[in-house]
Scaffold this motif. Sequence first.
Motif, mmCIF file in Angstrom:
data_model
loop_
_atom_site.group_PDB
_atom_site.id
_atom_site.type_symbol
_atom_site.label_atom_id
_atom_site.label_comp_id
_atom_site.label_asym_id
_atom_site.label_seq_id
_atom_site.Cartn_x
_atom_site.Cartn_y
_atom_site.Cartn_z
ATOM 1 N N ALA A 348 0.839 -1.210 0.000
ATOM 2 C CA ALA A 348 0.000 0.000 0.000
ATOM 3 C C ALA A 348 0.868 1.252 0.000
ATOM 4 C CB ALA A 348 -0.926 -0.012 1.215
ATOM 5 N N LEU A 349 1.931 1.242 0.796
ATOM 6 C CA LEU A 349 2.855 2.378 0.822
ATOM 7 C C LEU A 349 3.455 2.597 -0.564
ATOM 8 C CD1 LEU A 349 4.467 1.644 4.288
ATOM 9 C CD2 LEU A 349 3.513 3.874 3.655
ATOM 10 N N ASP A 350 3.776 1.516 -1.242
ATOM 11 C CA ASP A 350 4.339 1.618 -2.587
ATOM 12 C C ASP A 350 3.353 2.313 -3.531
ATOM 13 O OD1 ASP A 350 6.543 1.067 -4.337
ATOM 14 O OD2 ASP A 350 5.352 -0.506 -5.278
ATOM 15 N N ARG A 351 2.082 1.966 -3.395
ATOM 16 C CA ARG A 351 1.069 2.616 -4.236
ATOM 17 C C ARG A 351 0.915 4.094 -3.855
ATOM 18 N NH1 ARG A 351 -1.442 -2.202 -3.164
ATOM 19 N NH2 ARG A 351 -3.264 -1.402 -2.057
ATOM 20 N N ALA A 352 1.302 4.425 -2.624
ATOM 21 C CA ALA A 352 1.246 5.820 -2.172
ATOM 22 C C ALA A 352 2.561 6.568 -2.457
ATOM 23 C CB ALA A 352 0.923 5.863 -0.682
ATOM 24 N N GLY A 353 3.459 5.936 -3.228
ATOM 25 C CA GLY A 353 4.707 6.618 -3.586
ATOM 26 C C GLY A 353 5.760 6.589 -2.498
ATOM 27 N N ILE A 354 5.590 5.670 -1.530
ATOM 28 C CA ILE A 354 6.548 5.541 -0.426
ATOM 29 C C ILE A 354 7.109 4.123 -0.472
ATOM 30 C CG2 ILE A 354 6.850 5.589 2.085
ATOM 31 C CD1 ILE A 354 4.462 7.565 2.176
ATOM 32 N N VAL A 355 8.411 4.002 -0.744
ATOM 33 C CA VAL A 355 8.983 2.685 -0.998
ATOM 34 C C VAL A 355 9.703 2.171 0.252
ATOM 35 C CG1 VAL A 355 10.378 1.318 -2.578
ATOM 36 C CG2 VAL A 355 9.325 3.443 -3.387
ATOM 37 N N GLU A 419 0.807 14.203 -2.655
ATOM 38 C CA GLU A 419 1.529 15.053 -1.689
ATOM 39 C C GLU A 419 3.014 14.692 -1.644
ATOM 40 O OE1 GLU A 419 -0.444 15.365 2.195
ATOM 41 O OE2 GLU A 419 -2.364 15.097 1.175
ATOM 42 N N VAL A 420 3.293 13.392 -1.718
ATOM 43 C CA VAL A 420 4.690 12.931 -1.733
ATOM 44 C C VAL A 420 5.413 13.533 -2.934
ATOM 45 C CG1 VAL A 420 6.157 10.899 -2.137
ATOM 46 C CG2 VAL A 420 4.303 10.781 -0.451
ATOM 47 N N LYS A 421 4.756 13.480 -4.080
ATOM 48 C CA LYS A 421 5.360 13.973 -5.323
ATOM 49 C C LYS A 421 5.732 15.457 -5.196
ATOM 50 C CE LYS A 421 5.635 13.968 -10.134
ATOM 51 N NZ LYS A 421 6.252 15.280 -10.338
ATOM 52 N N GLU A 422 4.876 16.215 -4.526
ATOM 53 C CA GLU A 422 5.142 17.643 -4.329
ATOM 54 C C GLU A 422 6.437 17.864 -3.542
ATOM 55 O OE1 GLU A 422 2.300 20.725 -2.543
ATOM 56 O OE2 GLU A 422 0.992 19.444 -3.787
ATOM 57 N N LEU A 423 6.610 17.091 -2.466
ATOM 58 C CA LEU A 423 7.842 17.227 -1.670
ATOM 59 C C LEU A 423 9.058 16.789 -2.489
ATOM 60 C CD1 LEU A 423 9.011 17.916 1.219
ATOM 61 C CD2 LEU A 423 8.945 15.463 1.660
ATOM 62 N N MET A 424 8.888 15.732 -3.285
ATOM 63 C CA MET A 424 10.001 15.239 -4.098
ATOM 64 C C MET A 424 10.392 16.280 -5.151
ATOM 65 S SD MET A 424 10.671 12.451 -2.615
ATOM 66 C CE MET A 424 9.865 13.059 -1.139
ATOM 67 N N ASP A 425 9.399 16.916 -5.745
ATOM 68 C CA ASP A 425 9.685 17.944 -6.749
ATOM 69 C C ASP A 425 10.459 19.109 -6.139
ATOM 70 O OD1 ASP A 425 8.463 16.450 -8.667
ATOM 71 O OD2 ASP A 425 6.591 17.599 -8.711
#
Length: 435
Positions: A348-355, A419-425
């Motif tokens: 589930a974390l992986d689907r949320a962009g958290i590996v 939200e994860v993507k925003e922090l990564m960007d």
Amino acid sequence: MTEQQHPNPQHPNPQQTRHPELREADPEIAALVAAEEQLQADTLRLIPSENYVSAAVLEATGTVLQNKYSEGYPGKRYYEGQQNIDQVETLAVERARALFGVDHANVQPYSGSPANLAVYLAFLKPGDTVLGMALPMGGHLTHGWGVSATGSWFNGVRYGVRADTGRTDLDQVRELALKERPKLIFCGGTAVPRTIDFAAFAEIAREVDAVLVADIAHIAGLVAGGAHPSPVGHADVISTTTHKTLRGPRGALLMSTAQHARALDRAVFPGLQGGPHNHTTAAVAVALKEASGPEFRAYAHQVVDNARELGEQLAARGFDLVSGGTDNHLLLIDLTGKDVPGKVAAKALDRAGIVVNHNTVPYDTRTPFDPSGIRIGTPSLTSRGIPRSAMAAVAAWIDRAVLAARSGDEDALAAVRAEVKELMDAHPAPGLPLG
Ligand SMILES: *Cc1c(COP(=O)(O)O)cnc(C)c1O
């Protein structure tokens, strides 16, 4: 409108400009490399054994040094044409010696597992006894675990952590050492969130006349940066990978006192390996140079600060941390109380962009293939310059994703991913062409 649909000449899509020769020769592999670059750019990578290498390290791995055969050691090769290669390897060796403060360094092991196998070859005969931490307690396969050659060709005896504290049971280590008289003792592991007491292990090893190996694969960068005590002066042999917190290419180092130099060198070559991977040696040298600077020191301390803060933030949200927290870069989380199996949470974390990776926890009541825990760490996010102040958000995302894993709420996972993507960007990763 995405960049991909409308390439902007001022900001061409890097996927279309990187690796031009590879794209031409093998579009399938090129597309997969580009996809992986995108994935590493967009996701919050919390696997504690992973990192982002610098562009300089990455460049060194892709050089013509890989075309050379160099069996032997600098000045004592079995092939001619080593004018440059000898200097590359000598630089790597000298930098490893200076950075870790050791008499001797061998930079040729292909990776951590063969480095450890070389240690067995240097000191043991098949059937001899080795004492290491049990795999489900946080040890590594190569410390004498059954399914590994080190546990089937040698007599593996295993210690663990105390059930009440989650910390290495040094009384058990000593009892087993006195009873089993191992020739080799390993300290260190893959899921050990606390400081390793090298001095205590050294005392036990001396008592039974065993060779002590400190396997610092996970924490080498912290040791180099002064954020974890050094095993130098305690361990006879130090084994490490170069690609975890040390932030180099995939490879390994074996280090020791002068006394064991010859035995280790002969075990690596000709005992176990053929020609060294010279392009990797060059990249190791670059990483060691980077790790000797003040920025890397700050990085190592930041990795630990971030992990501590993330641990506190997770604990405040009801997560059960093995040993109650961390002294280093990693956290081992028992999800039993959250009523979600480790693998379900990790997916589930992986689907949320958290590996992350699912992991057994000490005294796990589930199976190794479907364990109770997850293991997370801060080396990669710290390499992106993500600060301590962001750890509350990271903990909240993990909390939401684990909840969503239980309820099967895919929308919640997608929201976290955005939200994860925003922090990564906002924090581009080293070595990547993408924001
Ligand atoms: C990662 C690791 C290794 C093995 O390294 P590979 O490069 O994967 O073979 C050995 N020991 C420990 C403690 C590790 O964490």
